[in-house]
Design an enzyme around this catalytic site. Structure first.
Site, PDB file in Angstrom:
ATOM      1  N   SER A   1      18.304  49.433  14.143  1.00 50.07           N
ATOM      2  CA  SER A   1      17.682  48.914  12.926  1.00 50.07           C
ATOM      3  C   SER A   1      18.335  47.659  12.364  1.00 50.07           C
ATOM      4  O   SER A   1      17.822  47.075  11.406  1.00 50.07           O
ATOM      5  CB  SER A   1      17.686  49.998  11.843  1.00 50.07           C
ATOM      6  OG  SER A   1      16.827  51.056  12.213  1.00 50.07           O
TER       7      SER A   1
ATOM      8  N   GLU B   1      59.412  18.233  57.309  1.00 48.39           N
ATOM      9  CA  GLU B   1      58.006  17.825  57.297  1.00 48.39           C
ATOM     10  C   GLU B   1      57.751  16.461  57.942  1.00 48.39           C
ATOM     11  O   GLU B   1      56.724  16.257  58.577  1.00 48.39           O
ATOM     12  CB  GLU B   1      57.474  17.795  55.855  1.00 48.39           C
ATOM     13  CG  GLU B   1      57.457  19.154  55.168  1.00 48.39           C
ATOM     14  CD  GLU B   1      56.447  20.113  55.761  1.00 48.39           C
ATOM     15  OE1 GLU B   1      55.606  19.688  56.572  1.00 48.39           O
ATOM     16  OE2 GLU B   1      56.507  21.305  55.435  1.00 48.39           O
TER      17      GLU B   1
END
Length: 667
Positions: free
Chosen positions: A379, A100
């Protein structure tokens, strides 16, 4: 001197003049370009983000804890296992710098020699070589997108500027450590130590040379060099790293030859998912992530958080087993679905939750029907929409007040029936609720008024699209609008918990606090609010005690346990009902109920639990014993929850008087 010599001298003078002026123009243009470039660089540098070393440091994964402080899961999407500087082997340093940035220890963040070298290389070769240093790569990973579309002059200038600043603040060793911990290593893993443990089951210091070379080469194209999915590409990259190490005399020729001959899969372990979520808690943890995001804007999966939840792991495991096996409840088939939320009445915290039955164990954050608002709660809405507001606003004073169950039309002119298409005539409010009669409920809402009822419900976090309708007296579905207005097991359990706690409502929550990587603690417990008078909550609770012992369904009865609750059955419209009867009529008793949804919400002084049952395809009906499953689930779970907690009754508040079996609220 002849004329040709003079002519030659004049030509030479002209050439020198041209060259002189060309040089002046070139130098002027060069200086101008340098000045313009410098101005642009300064401009770009000024707009660069502020250098904060904390952004360069990788955060560990977020850890999720249950209510007892036990670890439930590691939710880091960026799964990281950080390495300290003194734990990094020199071979890895040599491998990374060789491939790198071989001049890493010689430059100060930006390397002109590397930049020129990359330009020359790219001009001569088909392959490209970057000019960024390791420091610049770390800056890019920490501050900028790695997308190629974002690699413009502005970003490059900002990277360079921040890199120079970073080199003044941090040592080379610190920068390299941050890079090693930051890079993406494919398969959901970040950082080379994380990859080392995941791929090889070893610490970095224990890796072989070819294994180190593989890891060092992966960050430039993690997926392209993934040894699991692209072994050829991974080997080519690994061997390139080894070649660079040989070139810069970091390894011997003999080491190189042995390493490149090593198979790329040598030592690789079978991969496990980078995110491991226990299947029993998947739905709950999904809501944990959403609450933290909603309350703080933070993403748990980005890492760095300790998240303390309200989860009762034992209860959650029991609920998961209860819903997914036939050991406790006789489910009719594998496709029937169940969703449920349990809330601690005293705190308002969600104790356990499940949003699907028979969900694939490998599913991560799947559909959570427990919080969805696309099914009808029937309900179970009556205590909240009709009766509690009636006592809150003084429409009713007594549970013994008489109301007529007789033919009824909604104010908009539509007729309302009960499920049995019968009328029971004069009856008390208590019996109307216990027996879940539709017409008395609708008459109650009409007497209360839509505005009063809506204001009442909004205190418990119910939303309306577009607004409350008279049909909501018996349903959470806005008839004719095609929209649902916000009922879910989560909302219902929290609302009934308000009934159970004397009218105090707490927005359901899953997280008590979070602690970030710097130790900052954020409390996420919501405040309790008064949703209704204590008298209203007590009167409705007293009536709902009779639902399980003498109401529409009694299979939720638990001997000796003091509890209250309400069933809820949704309906098909006439067209859908005809289709259902054509397809399923042979299985349904004449006159029997068919419904897309069956629900139950029940509670004690300790827990509130809401259960929904149905099928993903609502055209598959519930009928017969299928209608009992919701109460069966509730019964078995509430038996478990109530084993080691006090079995207390609700205390009658001041302002309520008992006359026989009926209650009266004083003015």
């Amino acid at each position: 001197m002849n004329s040709s010599d003079g002519k030659s001298k004049n030509q030479n003078k002209l050439i020198r003049k041209i060259l002189k002026y060309a040089l002046i123009i070139f130098l002027s243009l060069f200086i101008l370009a340098f000045l313009v470039g410098s101005i642009l660089f300064i401009s770009y540098a000024k707009s660069a983000p502020k250098l904060e070393v904390s952004k360069l440091e990788s955060k560990p994964s977020s850890i999720i804890y249950d209510k007892d402080g036990k670890v439930i899961a590691d939710l880091g999407e960026e799964k990281r296992d950080l390495v300290a500087t003194n734990e990094i082997p020199i071979t890895l340093v040599d491998a990374i710098t060789s491939i790198e940035d071989h001049r890493f220890f010689n430059h100060r963040g930006v390397d002109p020699v590397r930049i020129i070298g990359s330009v020359v290389h790219n001009a001569k070769n088909d392959t490209t070589q970057g000019g960024s240093t390791l420091t610049q790569q770390l800056i890019k990973l920490s501050y900028f997108s790695t997308s190629k579309t974002d690699q413009n002059v502005r970003r490059k200038a900002q990277e360079a500027w921040l890199s120079v600043q970073l080199e003044r603040k941090e040592s080379k060793e610190e920068i390299l450590t941050q890079y090693i911990n930051k890079v993406f290593m494919a398969n959901g893993y970040y950082g080379m130590r994380t990859a080392s443990k995941a791929y090889y089951g070893k610490e970095l210091k224990d890796l072989s040379l070819p294994q180190i070379a593989l890891l060092a080469g992966m960050p430039q194209s993690p997926n392209g060099y993934n040894p699991y999915t692209n072994p050829d590409g991974a080997k080519k990259r690994r061997d390139t790293v080894l070649s660079s190490m040989l070139e810069y005399e970091k390894i011997s020729k003999d080491d190189y030859n042995k390493a490149v001959e090593t198979p790329i899969d040598s030592g690789l372990k079978q991969l496990t998912p980078s995110i491991t979520i226990p299947a029993f808690a998947d739905n709950f943890l999904k809501q944990v992530i959403e609450q933290v995001k909603e309350d703080t804007g933070q993403d748990i999966t980005a890492g760095g958080l300790k998240v303390y939840t309200t989860l009762d792991s034992n209860a959650q495991r029991y609920l998961y087993e209860l819903v997914n096996s036939n050991d406790y409840v006789a489910y009719p088939d594998e496709d029937m679905q169940v969703a449920s939320t349990i809330v601690d009445v005293k705190t308002g915290a969600v104790t356990a939750q499940i949003g699907a039955r028979k969900q694939d164990p490998g599913t991560v954050f799947g559909n959570n029907q427990a919080v969805n608002t696309d099914r009808d709660w029937g309900s179970t809405m009556k205590p909240l929409v009709d009766y509690a507001p009636a006592y809150e606003y003084g429409t009713y004073k007594s549970t013994g007040t008489y109301i007529l169950d007789t033919p009824y039309y909604y104010p908009d002119g539509n007729i309302l029936y009960d499920w049995d298409r019968k009328y029971m005539g004069q009856m008390t409010v208590r019996n109307a609720l216990v027996l879940s009669r539709n017409i008395p409920a609708a008459k109650t809402l009409e007497a209360v008024g839509l505005e009063n009822s809506q204001n009442f419900l909004e205190k418990m976090n119910f939303n309306f699209e577009p607004s409350l309708q008279y049909s909501n007296a018996i349903s959470s579905n806005n008839r004719g609008s095609g929209k649902k207005w916000g009922a879910s097991s989560e909302k219902m359990a929290a609302a009934y918990a308000a009934l159970a706690s004397g009218g105090m409502y707490t927005k359901p929550y899953y997280v008590t606090k979070i602690v970030d990587d710097e130790g900052k603690e954020t409390n996420l417990k919501p405040e309790k609010v008064r949703a209704m008078k204590e008298t209203s909550a007590y009167v409705v609770t007293d009536m709902l005690k009779g639902v399980i012992t003498g109401g529409t369904m009694t299979n939720g009865y638990i001997p000796g346990l003091i509890q209250a609750g309400k069933t809820g059955t949704s309906n098909y419209d006439d067209t859908a009902a005809e289709t259902i009867l054509e397809d399923y009529g042979q299985y349904i008793p004449s006159g029997g109920t068919i419904a897309p949804d069956e629900n139950f919400v029940g509670y004690t002084t300790n827990y509130s639990m809401a259960v929904w049952t149905g099928y993903k395809n609502r055209m598959i009906p519930l009928y017969g014993q299928k209608l009992e499953i919701a109460l069966d689930v509730y019964r078995e779970m509430m038996k478990y929850l109530s084993q080691n907690v006090p079995n207390n009754d609700w205390e009658m508040p001041e302002g309520v008087y008992r006359n026989g079996s009926e209650l009266t609220v004083a003015d």
